[in-house]
Motif scaffolding. Structure first.
Motif, PDB file in Angstrom:
ATOM      1  N   ALA A  76      -7.576  16.347 -40.721  1.00  0.00           N
ATOM      2  CA  ALA A  76      -8.326  15.381 -40.023  1.00  0.00           C
ATOM      3  C   ALA A  76      -8.461  13.985 -41.082  1.00  0.00           C
ATOM      4  CB  ALA A  76      -9.242  15.630 -39.064  1.00  0.00           C
ATOM      5  N   ASP A  77      -8.300  12.870 -40.363  1.00  0.00           N
ATOM      6  CA  ASP A  77      -8.489  11.665 -40.931  1.00  0.00           C
ATOM      7  C   ASP A  77     -10.110  11.217 -41.026  1.00  0.00           C
ATOM      8  OD1 ASP A  77      -8.618   9.249 -42.194  1.00  0.00           O
ATOM      9  OD2 ASP A  77      -7.629   8.194 -40.510  1.00  0.00           O
ATOM     10  N   GLY A  78     -10.997  11.502 -42.059  1.00  0.00           N
ATOM     11  CA  GLY A  78     -12.401  11.159 -41.827  1.00  0.00           C
ATOM     12  C   GLY A  78     -12.683   9.717 -42.241  1.00  0.00           C
ATOM     13  N   ASP A  79     -11.952   9.065 -42.903  1.00  0.00           N
ATOM     14  CA  ASP A  79     -12.169   7.584 -43.366  1.00  0.00           C
ATOM     15  C   ASP A  79     -11.370   6.423 -42.766  1.00  0.00           C
ATOM     16  OD1 ASP A  79      -9.873   7.798 -44.760  1.00  0.00           O
ATOM     17  OD2 ASP A  79     -10.444   8.194 -46.597  1.00  0.00           O
ATOM     18  N   GLY A  80     -10.633   7.017 -41.728  1.00  0.00           N
ATOM     19  CA  GLY A  80     -10.054   5.804 -40.859  1.00  0.00           C
ATOM     20  C   GLY A  80      -8.938   5.190 -41.400  1.00  0.00           C
ATOM     21  N   ASP A  81      -8.225   5.836 -42.432  1.00  0.00           N
ATOM     22  CA  ASP A  81      -7.150   4.744 -43.055  1.00  0.00           C
ATOM     23  C   ASP A  81      -5.932   5.567 -42.534  1.00  0.00           C
ATOM     24  OD1 ASP A  81      -6.638   7.386 -44.228  1.00  0.00           O
ATOM     25  OD2 ASP A  81      -6.523   6.613 -46.293  1.00  0.00           O
ATOM     26  N   GLY A  82      -6.122   6.426 -41.536  1.00  0.00           N
ATOM     27  CA  GLY A  82      -4.728   6.756 -40.773  1.00  0.00           C
ATOM     28  C   GLY A  82      -3.780   8.014 -41.620  1.00  0.00           C
ATOM     29  N   ARG A  83      -4.614   8.459 -42.704  1.00  0.00           N
ATOM     30  CA  ARG A  83      -4.074   9.484 -43.202  1.00  0.00           C
ATOM     31  C   ARG A  83      -5.062  10.665 -43.268  1.00  0.00           C
ATOM     32  NH1 ARG A  83      -1.614   5.367 -46.547  1.00  0.00           N
ATOM     33  NH2 ARG A  83      -3.466   5.605 -48.201  1.00  0.00           N
ATOM     34  N   ALA A  84      -4.590  11.928 -43.373  1.00  0.00           N
ATOM     35  CA  ALA A  84      -5.361  13.011 -43.783  1.00  0.00           C
ATOM     36  C   ALA A  84      -5.317  13.615 -45.343  1.00  0.00           C
ATOM     37  CB  ALA A  84      -5.305  14.288 -42.797  1.00  0.00           C
ATOM     38  N   ASP A  85      -5.903  12.790 -46.201  1.00  0.00           N
ATOM     39  CA  ASP A  85      -5.862  13.159 -47.807  1.00  0.00           C
ATOM     40  C   ASP A  85      -6.692  14.082 -48.177  1.00  0.00           C
ATOM     41  OD1 ASP A  85      -5.279  13.037 -50.328  1.00  0.00           O
ATOM     42  OD2 ASP A  85      -5.210  10.791 -50.499  1.00  0.00           O
ATOM     43  N   ILE A  86      -6.446  15.224 -47.977  1.00  0.00           N
ATOM     44  CA  ILE A  86      -7.403  16.167 -48.392  1.00  0.00           C
ATOM     45  C   ILE A  86      -7.563  16.577 -49.780  1.00  0.00           C
ATOM     46  CG2 ILE A  86      -7.339  17.557 -46.080  1.00  0.00           C
ATOM     47  CD1 ILE A  86      -5.754  19.688 -47.269  1.00  0.00           C
ATOM     48  N   ALA A 139     -14.014  12.236 -47.305  1.00  0.00           N
ATOM     49  CA  ALA A 139     -14.368  12.243 -46.071  1.00  0.00           C
ATOM     50  C   ALA A 139     -13.278  12.907 -45.118  1.00  0.00           C
ATOM     51  CB  ALA A 139     -14.537  10.785 -45.348  1.00  0.00           C
ATOM     52  N   ASP A 140     -12.060  12.974 -45.629  1.00  0.00           N
ATOM     53  CA  ASP A 140     -11.003  13.557 -44.838  1.00  0.00           C
ATOM     54  C   ASP A 140     -11.341  15.200 -44.919  1.00  0.00           C
ATOM     55  OD1 ASP A 140      -9.926  11.067 -44.272  1.00  0.00           O
ATOM     56  OD2 ASP A 140      -8.153  11.267 -45.616  1.00  0.00           O
ATOM     57  N   THR A 141     -11.496  15.437 -46.189  1.00  0.00           N
ATOM     58  CA  THR A 141     -11.883  17.018 -46.324  1.00  0.00           C
ATOM     59  C   THR A 141     -13.064  17.363 -45.578  1.00  0.00           C
ATOM     60  OG1 THR A 141     -11.216  16.700 -48.736  1.00  0.00           O
ATOM     61  CG2 THR A 141     -12.853  18.509 -48.417  1.00  0.00           C
TER      62      THR A 141
END
Ligand SMILES: [Ca+2]
Length: 412
Positions: free
Chosen positions: A210-220, A225-227
């Protein structure tokens, strides 16, 4: 020098250059497999040729990975597995890992308070549970995750004991690259192919990242925040029940058999309490938990702490199928959130046993009609309560945990 040794040395001298040649040939086969097997599958999933070429640019087989079955060889049980010592449950809770995960977790709770609150609102999963998983999986992103995901998944898809599984995961990894969640060379994995800070397999990434920081990517890999959002989404989708705890440390009176353990022997928590099971804290079970289902969980049988756990404990096990893993996460979560200390009951020392000894006991129990969940050398709840039932059937005091002396008693 005995003749046999000389012959062996001669054979080794011949086989070393031959091995290098073999490996070069196998690398060629790997390239052919990528082109003929993986590329058509990836293209069918919408992966572009540019993404495919870039993912495998500079990638070759990693011969150091475990469980490899190069073409022309057959599977062999590694010696290390046969001789593996059984790890006592207490080792899982060594002071360094518990206090490290707790203290860094508290700092992260402060740094990411608003993200954790937002993810708890949308998933129902408490922030301290998410933090404890993040800490266990990658030390809050501090543990080096060194491997290139395409090297690991490519090698294991091409030649390992679970080639089909890893081939599917390799195609999933290409889909992640195609979607642009992270630059390909940033897609790092463990030696087992688990990705990034939450250690998701690629297929789990496609379902739960999931995208937690709102930049459109799920960069785990790079976004904390994405993690956090990804771990919350994973637990939510595996059935986390908002408002319920994961479990409570308890005392179990002798009148309650340890064979009542397990996720298939649930009863309302108020019933367990009526049987004389109390929280070690001296406080009653929370009122809102009393009608909810609870399960007896005794990871070391009578030789260590006991717990009444809720269905959320088994959601944690969906992240990693181990009672001790789920208990570690719940316990560290409690320490982060409530400042809780060590378990009240200590872990009794376990004599030296090998996994092969436990597998032998499991086969003895199977021969007596018990379900041990497979003779894998690991004492899961089915093995523990089968030991307890065998002990009760044979007039022994039930401990529900393997001991070295049982091997011979169960062999006969
Ligand atoms: Ca993001």
């Amino acid at each position: 020098m005995p003749l046999r040794v000389l012959a062996l040395l001669a054979a080794l001298a011949v086989s070393a250059p031959a091995l290098a040649q073999d490996r070069a040939a196998v690398e060629q086969q790997f390239r052919g497999w990528l082109e003929q097997t993986i590329w058509p599958r990836a293209r069918a999933e919408g992966v572009s040729r540019g993404t495919f070429d870039s993912a495998f640019s500079g990638v070759s087989l990693n011969w150091e990975l475990p469980d490899l079955v190069p073409p022309g060889t057959t599977r062999q049980t590694p010696r290390t597995q046969r001789q593996a010592e059984f790890g006592a449950p207490s080792k899982y809770f060594n002071r360094g890992s518990v206090t490290g995960a707790t203290s860094v977790g508290r700092r992260m709770a402060g740094r990411h308070a608003s993200t954790l609150a937002a993810v708890e609102r949308s998933t129902g999963v408490p922030g301290h549970i998410i933090l404890a998983i993040w800490g266990r999986e990658s030390g809050y992103g501090r543990v080096d995750i060194p491997h290139d995901a395409f090297e690991v998944l490519g090698t294991k898809g091409f030649m390992s004991t679970r080639a089909d599984y890893f081939t599917d995961e390799l195609v999933a990894a290409l889909e992640i690259a195609e979607a642009g969640h992270a630059p390909e060379r940033a897609m790092k994995s463990s030696w087992a192919g688990a990705l990034g800070q939450p250690q998701f397999m690629p297929s789990s990434f496609l379902d739960y990242a999931a995208d937690g920081d709102g930049d459109g990517r799920a960069d785990i890999w790079r976004s904390e925040a994405d993690t956090i959002a990804s771990i919350g989404t994973y637990l939510n989708r595996h059935g986390w029940r908002p408002g319920r705890d994961w479990g409570f440390e308890v005392t179990v009176p002798r009148s309650v058999s340890c064979t009542l353990e397990g996720p298939d022997q649930g009863r309302p928590i108020r019933d367990w309490a009526a049987m004389g099971i109390d929280r070690v804290s001296g406080r009653a079970f929370p009122e809102h938990e009393l009608n909810g289902e609870g399960f007896l969980m005794m990871p070391a049988g009578r030789n260590g702490p006991a717990f009444i756990v809720t269905p959320n404990f088994y959601v944690l096990k969906d992240y990693n199928m181990s009672d001790l893993y789920a208990l570690f996460v719940g316990h560290v979560g409690d320490r982060i959130a409530y400042g809780m200390g060590d378990f009240e009951t200590s872990w009794d020392p376990v004599g030296t046993m090998y996994r092969s000894d436990i597998a032998k006991m499991q086969r003895g129990l199977q021969a007596r009609g018990h379900d041990v969940g497979g003779a894998d050398g690991l004492p899961g709840f089915k093995t523990r309560r089968s030991i307890g039932r065998w002990q009760e059937n044979t007039g022994r005091a039930a401990t529900c945990f393997p001991e070295s002396g049982m091997t011979s008693a169960l062999a006969g």
